[in-house]
Scaffold this active site. Structure first.
Site, PDB file in Angstrom:
ATOM      1  N   HIS A  28       0.982  -1.386   0.193  1.00 26.06           N
ATOM      2  CA  HIS A  28      -0.163  -0.245   0.310  1.00 26.06           C
ATOM      3  C   HIS A  28       0.567   1.531   0.498  1.00 26.06           C
ATOM      4  CE1 HIS A  28      -0.497  -0.565   4.451  1.00 26.06           C
ATOM      5  NE2 HIS A  28      -0.499  -1.466   4.557  1.00 26.06           N
ATOM      6  N   HIS A  82      -4.841  -9.652  14.610  1.00 31.36           N
ATOM      7  CA  HIS A  82      -4.291  -8.329  13.558  1.00 31.36           C
ATOM      8  C   HIS A  82      -5.705  -8.557  12.347  1.00 31.36           C
ATOM      9  CE1 HIS A  82      -3.686  -4.604  11.506  1.00 31.36           C
ATOM     10  NE2 HIS A  82      -2.595  -5.026  11.238  1.00 31.36           N
ATOM     11  N   GLU A  84      -5.624  -7.029   9.555  1.00 34.65           N
ATOM     12  CA  GLU A  84      -5.105  -6.540   8.326  1.00 34.65           C
ATOM     13  C   GLU A  84      -5.299  -7.773   7.770  1.00 34.65           C
ATOM     14  OE1 GLU A  84      -2.372  -3.910   8.389  1.00 34.65           O
ATOM     15  OE2 GLU A  84      -2.801  -3.040   6.458  1.00 34.65           O
ATOM     16  N   ASP A  86      -3.180  -9.051   5.369  1.00 31.62           N
ATOM     17  CA  ASP A  86      -2.439  -9.833   5.110  1.00 31.62           C
ATOM     18  C   ASP A  86      -2.004 -10.964   6.511  1.00 31.62           C
ATOM     19  OD1 ASP A  86      -1.565  -7.638   6.567  1.00 31.62           O
ATOM     20  OD2 ASP A  86       0.196  -7.515   6.760  1.00 31.62           O
ATOM     21  N   HIS A 148      -0.957  -1.244  14.683  1.00 34.01           N
ATOM     22  CA  HIS A 148      -1.452   0.340  14.031  1.00 34.01           C
ATOM     23  C   HIS A 148      -2.673   0.382  13.672  1.00 34.01           C
ATOM     24  CE1 HIS A 148      -0.890  -0.701   9.777  1.00 34.01           C
ATOM     25  NE2 HIS A 148      -0.728  -2.208  10.574  1.00 34.01           N
ATOM     26  N   ASP A 167       2.204  -6.446  14.356  1.00 36.22           N
ATOM     27  CA  ASP A 167       3.223  -5.780  13.449  1.00 36.22           C
ATOM     28  C   ASP A 167       4.258  -5.210  13.644  1.00 36.22           C
ATOM     29  OD1 ASP A 167       1.686  -6.184  10.526  1.00 36.22           O
ATOM     30  OD2 ASP A 167       0.017  -4.680  11.249  1.00 36.22           O
ATOM     31  N   TYR A 193      10.602   0.374   8.365  1.00 33.01           N
ATOM     32  CA  TYR A 193       8.869  -0.527   8.538  1.00 33.01           C
ATOM     33  C   TYR A 193       8.417   1.013   9.355  1.00 33.01           C
ATOM     34  CZ  TYR A 193       5.692  -3.588   9.815  1.00 33.01           C
ATOM     35  OH  TYR A 193       4.465  -4.116   9.995  1.00 33.01           O
ATOM     36  N   HIS A 226       6.230 -10.225  10.317  1.00 38.16           N
ATOM     37  CA  HIS A 226       6.651  -9.725   9.510  1.00 38.16           C
ATOM     38  C   HIS A 226       8.777  -9.927   9.246  1.00 38.16           C
ATOM     39  CE1 HIS A 226       3.477  -8.516   7.676  1.00 38.16           C
ATOM     40  NE2 HIS A 226       2.858  -7.026   7.966  1.00 38.16           N
TER      41      HIS A 226
HETATM   42 FE1  FEO Z   1      -1.051  -4.339   9.871  1.00 36.95          FE
HETATM   43 FE2  FEO Z   1       1.644  -6.593   8.592  1.00 36.95          FE
HETATM   44  O1  FEO Z   1      -0.968  -5.816   9.119  1.00 36.95           O
END
Ligand code: FEO
Length: 398
Positions: A28, A82, A84, A86, A148, A167, A193, A226
């Site tokens: 994004h 989370h 999101e 991913d 986040h 994250d 990041y 990640h």
């Molecule tokens: Fe906020 Fe890695 O997704």
């Protein structure tokens, strides 16, 4: 014989079962030039528990890694730290296949998952500090709202001392190396990041770091969703995050510009040279070749932002507008700076850049504007601009 996509052992009872995304180059709007990983973890307690999933397209990879440890259908609990995509992208398919006894998320996570998947799945909300008995292991939940997303939370495996931080403390870095002590030069990707994802939430990050420090937990590993798992030097990433969140200015300037016929470029190089001469570490980023997310990264540990833009059709240059809009959203505090440009007719861009910097809270010096190609006097004025910003920065650093 071993099948493809094996899990990686983290401890006797905990396995990495995530996916490596070697291909992704844009997350994004953030240039992920070294790809990323989506980390998911399997805890082999009496109630085998999966913590997070991966992006939908990596479903087969996730399932193969789980299958290298246990029958996926033996998973009893799924925790979504989370929502999101991913990390939640594989949830619908996985739940359909595995049919776990229970799925857990924060209260905000329950709502966010519903809004993503519009499903009938009952997700159980867990509260701050709640402890889930996995049978022989226990998982404690910590809300980390806005680190986040509103739904974000950490899960802490009490016996092994593993903080699954989602994250938190992550980085976009595709690698077969799973641990911090195996991974060379991860600092830049961790900074990138933070600068591009977490920076706007820095006050909340400081509150979360404080909450974790006072919670009494003593993590022996931090396992983000990640990048590498920190097993050797957790203190390093925690201290980097604390420093980045404080956003103190540093003796460094970032000069960002685009140019139409090379004149704003000439000003940028002259300004940069005078900053360097004044003892300020300076990075020059021509926007035709520098990505907005790399500018944000350089700015994370800087104290000055100088922006140059030609005028095109009464507007600032599109690359400069893009970069400033992005930086404005990231809300880097405690910067000094300046606007500058060469122009042909009216030169509206200087005021537009100046206004954008003011809106971002950058303490600016008088902007510099020069018509067409800079002559000796204009270059002298550019040197003066660099000196004024250097003096203002030195004041801010006192
Ligand atoms: Fe906020 Fe890695 O997704």
């Amino acid at each position: 014989m071993k099948g493809p996509f094996q899990a990686v052992k983290v401890t006797d009872k905990v396995y990495w079962v995530g996916a490596i995304d070697w291909d992704i180059r844009d997350f994004h709007g953030y240039a992920t030039s070294r790809g990323t990983t989506y980390n998911a973890y399997l805890v082999m307690a009496d109630k085998p528990t999966l913590i997070d999933t991966v992006k939908a397209q990596f479903h087969d990879e996730l399932m193969a890694r789980i299958a290298s440890v246990c029958d996926p259908k033996s998973i009893k609990y799924v925790v979504s730290d989370h929502s999101e995509m991913d990390h939640s992208g594989c949830l619908p398919q996985l739940l359909e296949l595995v049919k776990p006894e229970k799925v857990f998320a924060s209260a905000m996570g329950v709502k966010a998952l519903q809004a993503h998947f519009h499903w009938d799945t009952q997700v159980q909300a867990v509260k701050e500090g709640e402890v889930l008995d996995l049978g022989g292991e226990s998982l404690r939940f910590m809300e980390t709202r806005m680190v986040h997303w509103p739904d974000s939370m950490f899960s802490y495996l009490e016996g092994a001392g593993i903080l699954f931080s989602n994250d938190g403390f992550g980085m976009h870095l595709a690698s077969d190396l799973r641990f911090d002590d195996e991974t060379p030069d991860w600092r830049y990707e961790a900074a990138k990041y933070y600068a591009n994802i977490l920076l706007p939430f820095s006050d909340i990050v400081l509150a979360v770091l404080d909450k974790v420090a006072k919670s009494g937990i003593k993590p022996r590993m931090i396992a983000p969703d990640h990048g590498p798992i920190y097993r050797k030097d957790m203190a390093r990433i925690v201290s980097l995050w604390e420093g980045w969140a404080r956003q103190k200015p540093a003796n460094k300037a970032v000069v960002v510009f685009d140019t139409m016929w090379g004149s704003t470029d000439k000003l940028a190089r002259t300004i940069a040279d005078s900053l360097i001469e004044a003892g300020v570490h300076t990075v020059v980023m021509p926007l035709r070749g520098s990505h907005r997310s790399d500018v944000a990264t350089e700015l994370l540990e800087a104290g000055a932002l100088l922006v140059g833009s030609p005028t095109i059709n009464k507007q600032m240059f599109p690359t400069v507008a893009d970069c400033l809009s992005y930086l404005k959203g990231l809300r880097r505090k405690n910067l000094v700076g300046a606007a500058f440009a060469s122009y042909g007719w009216a030169g509206e861009s200087v005021k537009l850049v100046q206004d954008a910097l003011t809106e971002m809270g950058v303490a600016t010096v008088e902007p510099l504007k020069c018509q067409y190609v800079p002559d000796a006097a204009a270059l002298e004025a550019a040197r003066g601009l660099g000196q004024k910003v250097a003096a203002k920065l030195k004041e801010a650093l006192r």
